[in-house]
Design a protein around this motif. Structure first.
Motif, PDB file in Angstrom:
ATOM      1  N   GLY A 266     -74.634  -7.014  59.374  1.00  0.00           N
ATOM      2  CA  GLY A 266     -75.926  -6.820  58.725  1.00  0.00           C
ATOM      3  C   GLY A 266     -75.821  -6.020  57.441  1.00  0.00           C
ATOM      4  N   ILE A 267     -74.935  -5.029  57.427  1.00  0.00           N
ATOM      5  CA  ILE A 267     -74.778  -4.191  56.243  1.00  0.00           C
ATOM      6  C   ILE A 267     -73.933  -4.887  55.175  1.00  0.00           C
ATOM      7  CG2 ILE A 267     -73.744  -2.060  55.372  1.00  0.00           C
ATOM      8  CD1 ILE A 267     -74.501  -0.734  58.004  1.00  0.00           C
ATOM      9  N   VAL A 268     -72.749  -5.376  55.578  1.00  0.00           N
ATOM     10  CA  VAL A 268     -71.782  -5.888  54.610  1.00  0.00           C
ATOM     11  C   VAL A 268     -72.155  -7.275  54.103  1.00  0.00           C
ATOM     12  CG1 VAL A 268     -69.365  -6.516  54.262  1.00  0.00           C
ATOM     13  CG2 VAL A 268     -69.945  -4.510  55.637  1.00  0.00           C
ATOM     14  N   VAL A 269     -72.569  -8.167  55.028  1.00  0.00           N
ATOM     15  CA  VAL A 269     -72.801  -9.563  54.650  1.00  0.00           C
ATOM     16  C   VAL A 269     -74.273  -9.839  54.346  1.00  0.00           C
ATOM     17  CG1 VAL A 269     -72.516 -11.980  55.338  1.00  0.00           C
ATOM     18  CG2 VAL A 269     -70.834 -10.271  56.063  1.00  0.00           C
ATOM     19  N   LEU A 270     -75.172  -9.378  55.220  1.00  0.00           N
ATOM     20  CA  LEU A 270     -76.590  -9.708  55.050  1.00  0.00           C
ATOM     21  C   LEU A 270     -77.327  -8.739  54.135  1.00  0.00           C
ATOM     22  CD1 LEU A 270     -77.519 -10.725  58.725  1.00  0.00           C
ATOM     23  CD2 LEU A 270     -76.614 -12.130  56.866  1.00  0.00           C
ATOM     24  N   GLY A 271     -76.728  -7.596  53.841  1.00  0.00           N
ATOM     25  CA  GLY A 271     -77.337  -6.661  52.895  1.00  0.00           C
ATOM     26  C   GLY A 271     -78.567  -5.946  53.399  1.00  0.00           C
ATOM     27  N   GLU A 272     -78.668  -5.721  54.727  1.00  0.00           N
ATOM     28  CA  GLU A 272     -79.862  -5.064  55.272  1.00  0.00           C
ATOM     29  C   GLU A 272     -79.933  -3.581  54.914  1.00  0.00           C
ATOM     30  OE1 GLU A 272     -80.270  -5.742  59.440  1.00  0.00           O
ATOM     31  OE2 GLU A 272     -80.979  -7.808  59.178  1.00  0.00           O
ATOM     32  N   ALA A 273     -78.800  -2.998  54.500  1.00  0.00           N
ATOM     33  CA  ALA A 273     -78.806  -1.585  54.108  1.00  0.00           C
ATOM     34  C   ALA A 273     -78.581  -1.423  52.607  1.00  0.00           C
ATOM     35  CB  ALA A 273     -77.736  -0.815  54.882  1.00  0.00           C
ATOM     36  N   ALA A 274     -78.915  -2.464  51.851  1.00  0.00           N
ATOM     37  CA  ALA A 274     -78.656  -2.437  50.411  1.00  0.00           C
ATOM     38  C   ALA A 274     -79.431  -1.319  49.709  1.00  0.00           C
ATOM     39  CB  ALA A 274     -79.011  -3.787  49.793  1.00  0.00           C
ATOM     40  N   GLN A 275     -80.598  -0.967  50.254  1.00  0.00           N
ATOM     41  CA  GLN A 275     -81.407   0.072  49.633  1.00  0.00           C
ATOM     42  C   GLN A 275     -81.138   1.466  50.211  1.00  0.00           C
ATOM     43  OE1 GLN A 275     -85.499  -1.155  49.936  1.00  0.00           O
ATOM     44  NE2 GLN A 275     -85.229  -2.945  48.622  1.00  0.00           N
ATOM     45  N   ALA A 276     -80.226   1.558  51.163  1.00  0.00           N
ATOM     46  CA  ALA A 276     -79.930   2.856  51.775  1.00  0.00           C
ATOM     47  C   ALA A 276     -79.111   3.722  50.815  1.00  0.00           C
ATOM     48  CB  ALA A 276     -79.164   2.653  53.076  1.00  0.00           C
ATOM     49  N   PRO A 277     -79.451   5.002  50.695  1.00  0.00           N
ATOM     50  CA  PRO A 277     -78.666   5.903  49.832  1.00  0.00           C
ATOM     51  C   PRO A 277     -77.287   6.184  50.430  1.00  0.00           C
ATOM     52  CG  PRO A 277     -80.333   7.133  51.043  1.00  0.00           C
ATOM     53  CD  PRO A 277     -80.596   5.684  51.317  1.00  0.00           C
TER      54      PRO A 277
END
Length: 307
Positions: A266-277
């Motif tokens: 979710g983080i690396v491929v789907l970008g669900e944490a793209a806005q996380a600092p």
């Protein structure tokens, strides 16, 4: 009486919508059925292993798999796991992976307590500390995700990456199993199942989103085939893990390894944490590491090991 300004400020910072927040109770109820289902399935597998097994840790045979269908406890456990899957799919449909997938860790608490009672072996301080590390790590992870996770449209290149990595992982796990099946312990089967189930959860979310948006084509079909294959192989590894390990150990591994894999995708491929600092990303890593340490400690100190 109005809502205090401080609560309003906190609510405004949470990235989940009220509809997405419904995924949290669905995931928690799913965890309850997961825990109870695991306990019943383990009971059925243990009885089949005692009556039909050869004593060799070489994985369940076709004969043993057929015998499971005649064990009421295993059938009841399978029904409960089916309900757990339905609730998990519903939660994945409406909420980000980063939020709902780690919540399955509540199953660890329930399973450990139930298994301790079933074996009449109370949880000692080390086991309780291990459970606390698992739940604490996952709890912090979910809390951070609730403030930072966002869902993004899933594009075809991302799906191809997920499917390619899953193909490599499946080949590697299958090869190791064939080479080490007579010496593999419960940890191998638990880790293998957890990795596969992490991909299953991710693909399930992808397939549901594409179906509900009317985007059903060859790539969606390929995702469904890969999902079913990974789920079947993961289920076999879980049943084999029940035959060589305790249910609380199996659930401990699955409820941490599965979310770590799914969340990583979710983080690396789907970008669900793209806005996380950056600070949130560091906290994700620390919380995940704490949960993993708890699993390995529980592997050493769960009730059936310390008696």
């Amino acid at each position: 009486m109005g809502v205090p300004p401080a609560i309003d400020d906190i609510a405004a910072q949470i990235s989940l919508t009220p509809y997405q927040a419904l995924g949290i109770p669905l995931a928690l109820f799913g965890a309850v059925f997961l825990a109870l289902g695991a306990q019943f399935q383990h009971r059925g597998v243990a009885k089949v292993e005692a009556s039909h097994g050869s004593g060799a840790k070489a994985g369940l045979s076709i004969r043993e798999l057929r015998a499971l269908l005649g064990r009421p406890s295993w059938v009841v456990g399978t029904v409960m796991l089916g309900l757990a899957i339905v609730l998990q799919l519903a939660s994945l449909r409406i909420a980000p992976l980063l939020v709902v997938q780690p919540l399955g860790a509540i199953a660890l608490v329930i399973t450990s307590i139930v298994n301790a009672r079933a074996t009449k072996t109370p949880l000692d301080g080390l086991a309780i500390r291990a459970i606390a590390l698992c739940i604490g790590g996952v709890g912090v992870f979910v809390a951070i995700a609730a403030f930072t996770a966002t869902e993004r449209p899933i594009r075809e290149p991302q799906l191809l990456i997920i499917l390619s990595v899953l193909a490599v992982v499946t080949v590697v796990l299958g090869t190791v199993f064939l080479m080490k099946r007579r010496s593999a312990n419960a940890i191998f089967y638990i880790l293998a199942a957890g990795v596969l189930y992490g991909f299953v959860a991710t693909l399930a979310k992808v397939v549901l989103n594409r179906i509900f948006t009317g985007n059903f084509e060859w790539l969606t079909m390929l995702c469904i085939v890969a999902l079913l294959a990974a789920a079947a192989l993961g289920a076999y590894f879980v049943q084999t893990a029940y035959s060589v390990g305790s249910p609380d150990l199996v659930i401990a591994g699955l409820t941490v390894v599965d979310p770590i894999v799914a969340v990583s995708i979710g983080i690396v491929v789907l970008g669900e944490a793209a806005q996380a600092p950056l600070l949130a990303m560091i906290a994700f890593l620390v919380a995940g590491a704490v949960a993993v340490i708890g699993v390995f400690q529980l592997a050493k100190h769960h009730p059936q090991t310390v008696r």
